[in-house]
Write an enzyme that holds these catalytic residues in place. Structure first.
Site, PDB file in Angstrom:
ATOM      1  NE  ARG A  20      -3.218  -2.336   3.068  1.00  0.00           N
ATOM      2  CZ  ARG A  20      -4.307  -2.930   2.603  1.00  0.00           C
ATOM      3  NH1 ARG A  20      -4.996  -2.382   1.639  1.00  0.00           N
ATOM      4  NH2 ARG A  20      -4.724  -4.072   3.122  1.00  0.00           N
ATOM      5  CG  ASP A  72     -11.832   1.702  -2.896  1.00  0.00           C
ATOM      6  OD1 ASP A  72     -10.807   1.322  -2.299  1.00  0.00           O
ATOM      7  OD2 ASP A  72     -12.877   2.057  -2.315  1.00  0.00           O
ATOM      8  CG  ASP A 113     -12.167  -6.213   1.765  1.00  0.00           C
ATOM      9  OD1 ASP A 113     -12.068  -7.151   2.571  1.00  0.00           O
ATOM     10  OD2 ASP A 113     -11.349  -5.288   1.686  1.00  0.00           O
ATOM     11  CE  LYS A 171     -37.396 -19.160  15.969  1.00  0.00           C
ATOM     12  NZ  LYS A 171     -37.273 -19.203  14.511  1.00  0.00           N
ATOM     13  CE  LYS A 213     -30.964 -28.961  22.910  1.00  0.00           C
ATOM     14  NZ  LYS A 213     -31.987 -27.998  23.334  1.00  0.00           N
ATOM     15  NE  ARG A 259     -14.349 -20.867  25.266  1.00  0.00           N
ATOM     16  CZ  ARG A 259     -14.967 -20.957  26.431  1.00  0.00           C
ATOM     17  NH1 ARG A 259     -15.902 -20.071  26.745  1.00  0.00           N
ATOM     18  NH2 ARG A 259     -14.680 -21.930  27.281  1.00  0.00           N
TER      19      ARG A 259
END
Ligand code: F6P
Length: 320
Positions: free
Chosen positions: A73, A104, A128, A213, A216, A245
């Site tokens: 970059r 871009d 991306d 719902k 699990k 986690r």
């Protein structure tokens, strides 16, 4: 007719960049045009870090992730004087036109170089999928598959332990990796810059999936730079029966052998870029729209509005 073109890869690398370099090299040399590879993006251009490319030097690279030319970059490339210097270097080496592969930022550099007399064509190379002028960027499909494989594995262990996995994916403020992965893996919650982040709402949703719902386990996919995944996972542990986690997938998403989709996309786009340069055009970028490979001027491409994914969020809501 043009006799010599350059090719460079710039910005974050993406799987499929090598397939594009191969296609550009072979398409150009077949038509009698010499190809010079430029190492490390615009930085290597300024350092005159060049390598001649031939049919044989690009053989076997298609299957490899990353970019054989290296990438970098270079924020200084916004400076007009720096661009002028780059154009003079290209002229000195008789490089009349350039294919630039990247996001871009790379397109902006290509546009600036074109205004200094070096015709440039941009190819969308980024995991991306954040370029509005193309339905898909080179590397997105491979990264998506990497994300999916990781989440499938997390699902196995989180369902064994009544856990909620918070998975942070890349995207550079574009939610495509998150929403496509969420739909592919049946994630419970998908958080992207487009649908916004409300912590209380997310915590309530997790409780709802667990208590109402009877799930699990749960998977939360979150785009990078929204909130700290570890912190969110800790809050989930405190406010629900799940233990939370966090997994930050990070740069693993940028590597790996490109999928067939990315190889074909890069090959079609690379060939088109050469065609456009040989027509004497510059300041253009290549895209895929409705499965057609198209060339659009970069100025128009950069001013296009972001792609909306509302319809995908609605679909997710209906099916979750
Ligand atoms: O643009 C590709 C990308 O991987 C983004 O998803 C991410 O935000 C950024 O690059 C990371 O950049 P770096 O490799 O410089 O840390």
């Amino acid at each position: 007719m043009i006799k010599k073109i350059g090719v460079l890869t710039s910005g974050g690398d993406s799987p499929g960049m090598n397939a594009a370099i191969r296609a550009i090299t072979r398409s150009a040399t077949t038509q009698g045009v010499e190809v010079i590879g430029i190492y490390n993006g615009y930085k290597g251009l300024l350092e005159e870090n060049f390598v001649p490319l031939s049919r044989s030097s690009v053989s076997d690279i298609m299957v490899k992730g990353g970019t054989m030319l290296g990438s970098a970059r270079l924020p200084e490339f916004k400076d007009n004087e720096v661009v002028k210097q780059a154009a003079a270097i290209l002229r000195k080496h008789d490089i009349e036109a350039l294919v630039t592969i990247g996001g871009d930022g790379t397109y902006k550099g290509a546009l600036a170089l074109t205004s200094h007399g070096i015709n440039c064509v941009g190819l969308p190379g980024t995991i991306d999928n954040d370029i509005a002028s193309t339905d898909f960027t080179i590397g997105f499909d491979t990264a998506l598959n990497t994300v999916i494989q990781a989440i499938d594995k997390l699902r196995d262990t989180s369902s064994s332990h009544h856990r909620c996995s918070v998975v942070e994916v890349m995207g550079n403020r574009c939610g495509d990796l998150a929403i496509y992965a969420g739909l592919s893996c049946g994630a419970e919650v998908i958080i992207t810059p487009e649908n916004g982040y409300d912590e209380v709402e997310v915590l309530n949703l997790i409780k709802y999936y667990e208590e109402v719902k009877n799930k699990k386990h749960a998977i939360v996919i979150i785009s990078e730079k929204i909130t700290d995944a570890e912190m969110l996972a800790n809050k989930i542990s405190k406010t629900s029966g799940f233990s939370g986690r966090a997994t930050v997938l990070g740069h693993v998403q940028r590597g790996g052998s490109p999928t067939a989709f990315d190889r074909v996309l890069a090959t079609r786009m690379g060939d088109k870029a050469v065609e456009v340069l040989l027509q004497g055009l510059g300041g253009q970028c290549i895209g895929i729209m409705d499965n057609q490979i198209v060339s659009i001027d970069i100025e128009t491409a950069l001013s296009m509005p972001k792609k909306s994914r509302k319809h995908l969020f609605k679909l997710h809501e209906r099916l979750v």
